[in-house]
Enzyme design. Sequence first.
Site, short mmCIF file in Angstrom:
data_model
loop_
_atom_site.label_atom_id
_atom_site.label_comp_id
_atom_site.label_asym_id
_atom_site.label_seq_id
_atom_site.Cartn_x
_atom_site.Cartn_y
_atom_site.Cartn_z
N ASP A 171 0.85 -1.19 0.00
CA ASP A 171 0.00 0.00 0.00
C ASP A 171 0.89 1.24 0.00
O ASP A 171 1.84 1.34 0.79
CB ASP A 171 -0.91 0.00 1.23
N ASN A 179 -2.43 13.05 -5.14
CA ASN A 179 -3.62 13.48 -5.88
C ASN A 179 -4.03 14.90 -5.51
O ASN A 179 -4.42 15.69 -6.37
CB ASN A 179 -4.78 12.52 -5.61
N HIS A 184 -5.52 14.26 -9.98
CA HIS A 184 -5.73 12.83 -10.18
C HIS A 184 -5.08 12.32 -11.45
O HIS A 184 -4.63 11.17 -11.51
CB HIS A 184 -7.23 12.52 -10.18
N ASP A 214 -4.54 2.32 -4.58
CA ASP A 214 -3.07 2.30 -4.51
C ASP A 214 -2.58 1.08 -3.75
O ASP A 214 -1.52 1.11 -3.12
CB ASP A 214 -2.54 3.59 -3.86
#
Length: 289
Positions: A171, A179, A184, A214
């Site tokens: 992760d 972002n 984005h 992610d």
Amino acid sequence: MEHISESDLLNNLMTLIPAGIFWKDTDRRFLGANQMFLDYYNLKSVDEIIGKTDEDMGWHIDPVPFRNVELRVIGNGESILNVPGQCIVQGRVRNIKASKCPLFSDGKIVGLIGYFLDVTDAVQEQTRLSALSQTDELTGVLNRRAYTEIVLQYEEQYKQNHTDFVLYMIDLDDFKAVNDNYGHEYGNLVLQSICKSLTVAASDNCVLFRYGGDEFVVLHQLQSEDEIELLQKRFIRAIDGPRNLDGAKFSVKASIGHALYSETTSILSLIELADKRMYEMKKQHKASR
């Protein structure tokens, strides 16, 4: 007329034929291969496979069908053609068809010679909609749906042969900030860049999935427990470090957790344990800031 030796003719044929050609001894150990074979598996030299078996190379999720065919060829003198199968190539599962026949010397079987063709494109064309449903549209790697099918194959191998495997849950740390700060669209470029790095790190005997957002999952069958830590460090290195996209420089960090199937003997518990260990690392990262 200039004489052409059989050796020169053979070498030219080995280069010309659009197939991965290989030959092995009676113990199924590689004795040689042509350049296309080496290129397919991204090998720099034939020395990387000499004296090794398919199992040593870790190319197959299920090596048993390949081994059984080769034992029939060597033991019974059979020629077995166009056998479908799968192999792991640079982080992806590829479909092949392999043909093998006995290798004779002075009337005695001294091994086998064979070739394979990659039929992935043909198989994917036949099942195009299914393939699309298993591929992450943004990054091109396998998606969560593909994971739910492929992990069952790993579980089946464990049940049949006790071939243990490890699942890594990865992760990205604070990816929301990327972002928020860059937008984005830029975040998507970052995810694509990270997937490329992870694909390289996954090498030839791991399978990479974008699990969602992610989060990424990697599956790997173990030949040695020493691989667990080595692979984890490799994945972290693939993500960590400075990146430069569209002129902007920044670093991405990741948290990772792993679990062995033998620890849980349940696919659901397996990913839950890896996820728990991943969040333990994430807490450590936050505490150290």
